[in-house]
Design a protein around this motif. Structure first.
Motif, PDB file in Angstrom:
ATOM      1  N   LEU A   1       0.842  -1.204   0.000  1.00  0.00           N
ATOM      2  CA  LEU A   1       0.000   0.000   0.000  1.00  0.00           C
ATOM      3  C   LEU A   1       0.878   1.255   0.000  1.00  0.00           C
ATOM      4  N   ASP A   2       2.023   1.159   0.677  1.00  0.00           N
ATOM      5  CA  ASP A   2       2.971   2.280   0.674  1.00  0.00           C
ATOM      6  C   ASP A   2       3.565   2.461  -0.726  1.00  0.00           C
ATOM      7  N   GLN A   3       3.855   1.322  -1.385  1.00  0.00           N
ATOM      8  CA  GLN A   3       4.357   1.398  -2.777  1.00  0.00           C
ATOM      9  C   GLN A   3       3.304   2.043  -3.687  1.00  0.00           C
ATOM     10  N   ALA A   4       2.034   1.660  -3.471  1.00  0.00           N
ATOM     11  CA  ALA A   4       0.944   2.245  -4.266  1.00  0.00           C
ATOM     12  C   ALA A   4       0.888   3.750  -4.045  1.00  0.00           C
ATOM     13  N   HIS A   5       1.016   4.155  -2.786  1.00  0.00           N
ATOM     14  CA  HIS A   5       0.953   5.579  -2.455  1.00  0.00           C
ATOM     15  C   HIS A   5       2.098   6.349  -3.112  1.00  0.00           C
ATOM     16  N   LYS A   6       3.308   5.766  -3.016  1.00  0.00           N
ATOM     17  CA  LYS A   6       4.474   6.444  -3.616  1.00  0.00           C
ATOM     18  C   LYS A   6       4.297   6.590  -5.118  1.00  0.00           C
ATOM     19  N   SER A   7       3.739   5.555  -5.759  1.00  0.00           N
ATOM     20  CA  SER A   7       3.486   5.627  -7.208  1.00  0.00           C
ATOM     21  C   SER A   7       2.460   6.710  -7.491  1.00  0.00           C
ATOM     22  N   LYS A   8       1.403   6.727  -6.671  1.00  0.00           N
ATOM     23  CA  LYS A   8       0.290   7.653  -6.888  1.00  0.00           C
ATOM     24  C   LYS A   8       0.730   9.114  -6.824  1.00  0.00           C
ATOM     25  N   ILE A   9       1.562   9.456  -5.845  1.00  0.00           N
ATOM     26  CA  ILE A   9       1.886  10.880  -5.673  1.00  0.00           C
ATOM     27  C   ILE A   9       2.736  11.426  -6.813  1.00  0.00           C
ATOM     28  N   ILE A  10       3.417  10.558  -7.554  1.00  0.00           N
ATOM     29  CA  ILE A  10       4.141  11.092  -8.717  1.00  0.00           C
ATOM     30  C   ILE A  10       3.363  10.835 -10.012  1.00  0.00           C
ATOM     31  N   GLY A  11       2.114  10.382  -9.877  1.00  0.00           N
ATOM     32  CA  GLY A  11       1.263  10.224 -11.055  1.00  0.00           C
ATOM     33  C   GLY A  11       1.479   8.922 -11.811  1.00  0.00           C
ATOM     34  N   ALA A  12       2.219   7.947 -11.216  1.00  0.00           N
ATOM     35  CA  ALA A  12       2.410   6.642 -11.871  1.00  0.00           C
ATOM     36  C   ALA A  12       1.212   5.761 -11.498  1.00  0.00           C
TER      37      ALA A  12
ATOM     38  N   TYR B   1      -4.922   5.204 -19.633  1.00  0.00           N
ATOM     39  CA  TYR B   1      -5.390   6.559 -19.293  1.00  0.00           C
ATOM     40  C   TYR B   1      -6.652   6.521 -18.426  1.00  0.00           C
ATOM     41  N   LEU B   2      -7.309   5.333 -18.386  1.00  0.00           N
ATOM     42  CA  LEU B   2      -8.485   5.194 -17.512  1.00  0.00           C
ATOM     43  C   LEU B   2      -8.093   5.308 -16.037  1.00  0.00           C
ATOM     44  N   PHE B   3      -6.816   4.995 -15.770  1.00  0.00           N
ATOM     45  CA  PHE B   3      -6.371   5.033 -14.369  1.00  0.00           C
ATOM     46  C   PHE B   3      -5.969   6.457 -13.996  1.00  0.00           C
ATOM     47  N   ASP B   4      -6.971   7.305 -13.807  1.00  0.00           N
ATOM     48  CA  ASP B   4      -6.656   8.683 -13.412  1.00  0.00           C
ATOM     49  C   ASP B   4      -6.615   8.777 -11.884  1.00  0.00           C
ATOM     50  N   SER B   5      -6.312   9.972 -11.383  1.00  0.00           N
ATOM     51  CA  SER B   5      -6.130  10.103  -9.931  1.00  0.00           C
ATOM     52  C   SER B   5      -7.433   9.830  -9.175  1.00  0.00           C
ATOM     53  N   GLU B   6      -8.567  10.044  -9.836  1.00  0.00           N
ATOM     54  CA  GLU B   6      -9.850   9.788  -9.179  1.00  0.00           C
ATOM     55  C   GLU B   6     -10.014   8.291  -8.881  1.00  0.00           C
ATOM     56  N   ILE B   7      -9.634   7.450  -9.866  1.00  0.00           N
ATOM     57  CA  ILE B   7      -9.740   5.995  -9.687  1.00  0.00           C
ATOM     58  C   ILE B   7      -8.794   5.540  -8.577  1.00  0.00           C
ATOM     59  N   VAL B   8      -7.575   6.085  -8.588  1.00  0.00           N
ATOM     60  CA  VAL B   8      -6.595   5.675  -7.583  1.00  0.00           C
ATOM     61  C   VAL B   8      -7.066   6.101  -6.188  1.00  0.00           C
ATOM     62  N   ASN B   9      -7.655   7.297  -6.080  1.00  0.00           N
ATOM     63  CA  ASN B   9      -8.197   7.737  -4.783  1.00  0.00           C
ATOM     64  C   ASN B   9      -9.339   6.826  -4.337  1.00  0.00           C
ATOM     65  N   LYS B  10     -10.152   6.358  -5.291  1.00  0.00           N
ATOM     66  CA  LYS B  10     -11.259   5.458  -4.944  1.00  0.00           C
ATOM     67  C   LYS B  10     -10.703   4.123  -4.431  1.00  0.00           C
ATOM     68  N   LEU B  11      -9.606   3.653  -5.042  1.00  0.00           N
ATOM     69  CA  LEU B  11      -8.991   2.407  -4.572  1.00  0.00           C
ATOM     70  C   LEU B  11      -8.471   2.576  -3.145  1.00  0.00           C
ATOM     71  N   ASP B  12      -7.948   3.766  -2.846  1.00  0.00           N
ATOM     72  CA  ASP B  12      -7.527   4.067  -1.471  1.00  0.00           C
ATOM     73  C   ASP B  12      -8.702   3.904  -0.513  1.00  0.00           C
ATOM     74  N   LEU B  13      -9.854   4.450  -0.909  1.00  0.00           N
ATOM     75  CA  LEU B  13     -11.038   4.390  -0.043  1.00  0.00           C
ATOM     76  C   LEU B  13     -11.502   2.950   0.147  1.00  0.00           C
ATOM     77  N   VAL B  14     -11.459   2.169  -0.945  1.00  0.00           N
ATOM     78  CA  VAL B  14     -11.872   0.762  -0.866  1.00  0.00           C
ATOM     79  C   VAL B  14     -10.953   0.011   0.095  1.00  0.00           C
ATOM     80  N   PHE B  15      -9.645   0.279   0.005  1.00  0.00           N
ATOM     81  CA  PHE B  15      -8.697  -0.413   0.883  1.00  0.00           C
ATOM     82  C   PHE B  15      -8.888   0.001   2.339  1.00  0.00           C
ATOM     83  N   LYS B  16      -9.178   1.279   2.542  1.00  0.00           N
ATOM     84  CA  LYS B  16      -9.388   1.757   3.906  1.00  0.00           C
ATOM     85  C   LYS B  16     -10.567   0.989   4.530  1.00  0.00           C
ATOM     86  N   TYR B  17     -11.623   0.814   3.735  1.00  0.00           N
ATOM     87  CA  TYR B  17     -12.801   0.081   4.188  1.00  0.00           C
ATOM     88  C   TYR B  17     -12.435  -1.383   4.487  1.00  0.00           C
TER      89      TYR B  17
END
Ligand SMILES: [Zn+2]
Length: 296
Positions: free
Chosen positions: A167-178, A254-270
């Protein structure tokens, strides 16, 4: 936030007093569909100002939710002189605008391009934590990096290390837009979560099927009994989509925009709450109440 363009309504203010639209006419006085002199298509006195402070709904990685935030510009080259120059020098080339609104949009797009590079401070109005948005342009176009000064990733206190690592790797990827990289990391985090819960056989698909069978037969762990397994299947499929060749079609990424990644964060939090936290919280509460009862 998908792109800086979503901010446009908050960021710019049209302060043109009375739009002076230079008419497009031919020598016979007809107004439209005639030889258009593109150089004349403009609002001669358009005036736009950029707000350096405004409020916007943005993702707060401390709250792990969309929050109202105060956005403040810390650095930009887009000052009032530059805005004026852009308005003065911009011309329609292909389709002439038919209205003030169309021309305004055309100019705003030019201003958005000139926002690279710029730095913005974002303060969550709920938890007061700060994060920073860096807007710049690379060969793929305008990019936004969102750096938070607080939490990294969505791990909860009792998340096992092998899950929180991914999850930390996902976060690090997310903040640089990967984002494609982030989506693959969420899939791996899910596989480790199921492994950690005793689903050790086969690939992720087999693990999810075994859990689903357990839910149907009532043998699955308590956290899974009310779970919609479809959520897990979606995480798996998105991860596969981000990692596989998809018949050479890279545009799918390109479907994987920041909105989708933020939603995955929410799903994981749940998910993490359901799997690792709720029972511990409940037990703590019951123990406290029992202590009091024993003293009566
Ligand atoms: Zn917050």
């Amino acid at each position: 936030m998908k792109s800086i363009c979503e901010w446009s309504e908050l960021l710019y203010k049209d302060v043109t007093e009375t739009p002076n639209i230079i008419p497009v006419t031919d020598s016979y006085g007809n107004g439209e569909h005639v030889n258009i002199d593109y150089d004349n298509i403009k609002i001669s006195n358009m005036k736009i100002v950029m707000k350096k402070n405004f409020e916007a709904e943005l993702y707060c990685s401390t709250c792990s939710e969309l929050r109202n935030t105060a956005v403040k510009n810390l650095h930009t080259n887009l000052n009032s002189n530059k805005i004026e120059t852009i308005i003065k020098e911009s011309r329609y080339k292909d389709d002439a605008p038919r209205s003030f609104e169309e021309y305004y949009k055309f100019i705003i797009n030019k201003l958005n391009v000139a926002l690279s590079p710029s730095l913005w401070e974002v303060t969550c109005l709920q938890c007061k934590s700060k994060s920073y948005l860096f807007i710049y342009t690379n060969i793929n176009g305008q990019q936004i990096i969102h750096l938070s000064e607080t939490i990294n990733g969505v791990s909860t206190p009792n998340t096992p290390y092998e899950v929180s690592y991914y999850l930390d790797q996902a976060h690090k990827s997310k903040i640089i837009g990967a984002n494609s990289a982030a989506v693959v990391m969420y899939r791996t985090a899910l596989e480790h979560l199921l492994y950690n819960q005793g689903y050790t056989k086969g690939m992720l698909n087999a693990k999810i099927n075994e859990l689903e069978n357990g839910i149907n037969s009532g043998t699955a762990p308590r956290w899974a009994l009310n779970l919609d397994v479809e959520i897990l299947k979606i995480i798996k499929d998105l991860g596969n989509g981000a990692a596989h060749t998809n018949k050479g079609d890279i545009t799918k990424q390109y479907l994987f925009d920041s909105e989708i990644v933020n939603k995955l964060d929410l799903v994981f939090k749940y998910l993490l709450d359901e799997v690792y936290e709720i029972e511990i919280k409940r037990n703590k509460l019951v123990t406290k109440l029992k202590d009091v009862r024993n003293q009566i």
